[in-house]
Write a protein that holds these residues in place. Structure first.
Motif, PDB file in Angstrom:
ATOM      1  N   LEU A 391       0.822  -1.206   0.000  1.00  0.00           N
ATOM      2  CA  LEU A 391       0.000   0.000   0.000  1.00  0.00           C
ATOM      3  C   LEU A 391       0.858   1.258   0.000  1.00  0.00           C
ATOM      4  N   TRP A 392       1.947   1.220   0.749  1.00  0.00           N
ATOM      5  CA  TRP A 392       2.815   2.392   0.836  1.00  0.00           C
ATOM      6  C   TRP A 392       3.535   2.656  -0.488  1.00  0.00           C
ATOM      7  N   ASN A 393       3.976   1.596  -1.145  1.00  0.00           N
ATOM      8  CA  ASN A 393       4.708   1.761  -2.406  1.00  0.00           C
ATOM      9  C   ASN A 393       3.818   2.284  -3.528  1.00  0.00           C
ATOM     10  N   HIS A 394       2.518   1.993  -3.443  1.00  0.00           N
ATOM     11  CA  HIS A 394       1.602   2.404  -4.512  1.00  0.00           C
ATOM     12  C   HIS A 394       0.462   3.253  -3.953  1.00  0.00           C
ATOM     13  N   VAL A 395       0.769   4.037  -2.933  1.00  0.00           N
ATOM     14  CA  VAL A 395      -0.280   4.776  -2.240  1.00  0.00           C
ATOM     15  C   VAL A 395      -0.925   5.816  -3.145  1.00  0.00           C
ATOM     16  N   HIS A 452      -8.459 -16.572 -15.367  1.00  0.00           N
ATOM     17  CA  HIS A 452      -7.719 -15.666 -16.258  1.00  0.00           C
ATOM     18  C   HIS A 452      -8.625 -14.576 -16.822  1.00  0.00           C
ATOM     19  N   LEU A 453      -9.574 -14.154 -15.996  1.00  0.00           N
ATOM     20  CA  LEU A 453     -10.489 -13.100 -16.412  1.00  0.00           C
ATOM     21  C   LEU A 453      -9.860 -11.723 -16.257  1.00  0.00           C
ATOM     22  N   VAL A 454      -8.949 -11.585 -15.305  1.00  0.00           N
ATOM     23  CA  VAL A 454      -8.233 -10.329 -15.093  1.00  0.00           C
ATOM     24  C   VAL A 454      -6.734 -10.602 -15.155  1.00  0.00           C
ATOM     25  N   GLY A 455      -6.001  -9.611 -15.621  1.00  0.00           N
ATOM     26  CA  GLY A 455      -4.559  -9.738 -15.701  1.00  0.00           C
ATOM     27  C   GLY A 455      -3.889  -9.502 -14.361  1.00  0.00           C
ATOM     28  N   GLY A 456      -2.584  -9.722 -14.335  1.00  0.00           N
ATOM     29  CA  GLY A 456      -1.838  -9.594 -13.091  1.00  0.00           C
ATOM     30  C   GLY A 456      -1.845  -8.185 -12.534  1.00  0.00           C
ATOM     31  N   LYS A 457      -1.659  -7.183 -13.390  1.00  0.00           N
ATOM     32  CA  LYS A 457      -1.617  -5.797 -12.923  1.00  0.00           C
ATOM     33  C   LYS A 457      -2.990  -5.334 -12.446  1.00  0.00           C
ATOM     34  N   MET A 458      -4.037  -5.729 -13.171  1.00  0.00           N
ATOM     35  CA  MET A 458      -5.394  -5.385 -12.742  1.00  0.00           C
ATOM     36  C   MET A 458      -5.722  -6.064 -11.419  1.00  0.00           C
ATOM     37  N   TYR A 459      -5.234  -7.282 -11.242  1.00  0.00           N
ATOM     38  CA  TYR A 459      -5.448  -8.007  -9.987  1.00  0.00           C
ATOM     39  C   TYR A 459      -4.840  -7.238  -8.814  1.00  0.00           C
ATOM     40  N   LEU A 460      -3.606  -6.774  -8.968  1.00  0.00           N
ATOM     41  CA  LEU A 460      -2.950  -6.030  -7.894  1.00  0.00           C
ATOM     42  C   LEU A 460      -3.649  -4.706  -7.625  1.00  0.00           C
TER      43      LEU A 460
END
Length: 519
Positions: A391-395, A452-460
């Motif tokens: 959360l802090w890295n991508h706040v 595989h409905l959402v990609g890795g970045k969207m998941y994060l």
């Protein structure tokens, strides 16, 4: 001589185990499992002790919670090719023995003590204790100090918190008032989900993404947190207020819709056809209708007689009545889950069934301490999913996403509730109350990732947004009275006196009084 007597009484044939269908050879022969290479790691206790004695490594607080016990046997773990770690804790023995999972006991002690400390600190600061529970869980979880060893067991145990929380809500929920808010809760709740799916699907198409991914994001964002919102409504005494009734009714509808959304995911992911998905949802609706019909018949036939009998048997102590109430709640929750619905629906329905009798208040008094304990445990377990470092890295991006979600959800919910004839004031409070993303979103997101409905970045992105929205929910509830009073001063909302003209429940005066107290 005593040994010969035992040998004569207990022959070796008594110790022969019955064939186990889940054994290694049977599982392979029945094609229930596949062979896979794994690594078995044995932690030699003596070797570890000698290494610790000879090493000059400084003491760390994490060593206190490492899960090692000086009196325990050597621990074995299995690691598969995907780096999943499994603890070998159920060894088969010749004789039946009582097995204790000391790591689970340690984890429960850590999470309960940390939640208590967090609640005390935030209570002394004049802040909601829910924030303390969430932050305490994030502190001791994998994203913090990593004191918890068995996440799955703790989270499963904590699920009782949602069950008892909704059971208590059902006990306080009037069936007459539920019928009064039925249209806005059922039709309005489904309309909210449909609007989110349409808006996000349209946005995905305009941005060049897949429409199926956008539709899933819309369904994902439409879910609100039943546990967190219900906890705040109970603390503020707003469960009988008009906006509280509409909010709880909508939350229950969302819990019911989770099963439908699970049936929709394979269709969006391309795993099943549209016809198969429609059939699954139709079957689920049929099961839901039958389940509610059976519960309605039991409400007037079985439940009053059963509770009256428990009262008579518990004349000297309430222990049996308390146990019977918990058993009734868990039984209906299990039946609901077994039928493909949800634990939350069954537990809430159990509370509503008892609320129609004269024993509702007594039952609530009996289950309230149990509810408080497990609710705190559940909220702390939700906090364990929050990785503070992530959360802090991508706040920046996550905070912007949360603000966008709060604004969009508040507007959509407010418009839908207002369309059913409620005042803008009530509609806006309901909109702010449902402005977060619920804990069920974690389950939906996990299932969508497997398909595989959402990609890795969207998941994060969705995972971080959900976690941060749960953390900021207490702040939103603290700001609701301020926003409402500001709206009255700016003449955005009508004053309290004009609330008499709003679409009522059965008792306007009582509902208005509870509404004003909650603000």
């Amino acid at each position: 001589m005593f040994g010969r007597v035992l040998d004569k009484e207990f022959s070796d044939s008594d110790n022969q185990e019955t064939p186990d269908k889940s054994s290694f050879n049977n599982s392979i022969s029945d094609h229930q499992a596949v062979l896979e290479t794994v690594a078995v790691i044995t932690h030699d206790k003596k070797k570890n002790e000698s290494e610790k004695a000879n090493s000059s490594k400084s003491f760390q607080i994490g060593d206190m919670f490492g899960g090692q016990n000086e009196n325990s046997d050597d621990l074995e773990t299995v690691i598969d090719k995907e780096d999943n770690v499994f603890v070998m804790s159920n060894r088969k023995t010749k004789y039946p023995t009582l097995q204790l999972d000391l790591r689970l006991i340690k984890d429960l002690v850590v999470i309960i003590v940390s939640a208590t400390a967090g609640g005390i600190i935030f209570s002394c600061l004049g802040q909601p204790v829910i924030v303390g529970y969430l932050l305490a869980g994030s502190l001791v979880g994998p994203g913090g100090l990593n004191f918890i060893s068995e996440m799955v067991q703790v989270e499963t145990f904590a699920q009782f918190g949602v069950v008892f929380l909704l059971f208590a809500l059902g006990l306080e929920f009037s069936l007459t008032k539920l019928k009064a808010v039925g249209p806005v809760a059922v039709i309005g709740g489904l309309l909210q989900i449909a609007l989110f799916m349409f808006l996000c699907g349209l946005t995905a198409v305009l941005c060049g993404a897949k429409s199926s991914e956008g539709v899933f994001v819309g369904a994902f964002l439409s879910m609100s947190s039943t546990a967190v919102v219900s906890k705040f409504l109970v603390e503020k005494g707003s469960t009988n207020a008009l906006h509280g009734q509409v909010t709880i009714g909508t939350l229950i509808l969302q819990d019911c819709a989770v099963g439908l959304l699970f049936a929709l995911l394979p269709v969006l992911g391309g795993a099943s056809g549209i016809f198969g998905g429609m059939m699954s949802m139709a079957k689920l609706l049929l099961v839901l209708s039958i389940f509610i019909a059976v519960a309605y018949m039991m409400t007037w036939s079985f439940v009053p007689r059963f509770l009256k009998l428990m009262i008579q048997l518990s004349s000297q102590t309430n222990e049996l009545y308390q146990l019977a109430s918990v058993a009734f709640c868990l039984l209906l929750a299990w039946c609901s889950d077994y039928l493909g619905l949800s634990l939350e629906l069954g537990s809430f329905l159990a509370g509503v069934m008892i609320s129609t009798t004269d024993f509702a208040h007594h039952t609530l008094e009996q289950v309230e301490p149990i509810r408080n304990l497990f609710a705190a445990l559940f909220l702390a377990s939700i906090g364990m999913l929050i990785h503070v470092k992530f959360l802090w890295n991508h706040v920046d991006i996550l905070l912007a996403a949360v603000i966008l979600v709060v604004i969009v959800k508040s507007i959509v919910v407010t418009v839908v509730v207002k369309a059913f004839g409620y005042s803008i004031r009530t509609a806006f409070v309901v909109g702010l109350s449902l402005a977060q993303i619920g804990e069920f979103a974690f389950v939906l997101l996990s299932r969508a990732s497997h398909l595989h409905l959402v990609g890795g970045k969207m998941y994060l992105l969705l995972l971080g947004t959900t976690a941060l929205s749960l953390v900021t929910t207490p702040l939103i509830f603290k700001l609701i009275p301020v926003v409402m009073h500001l709206g009255i001063l700016m003449r955005w909302f009508p004053s309290e006196s004009s609330m008499q003209n709003e679409l009522p429940l059965q008792d306007k005066a009582t509902m208005l009084e509870a509404y004003n107290r909650s603000l």
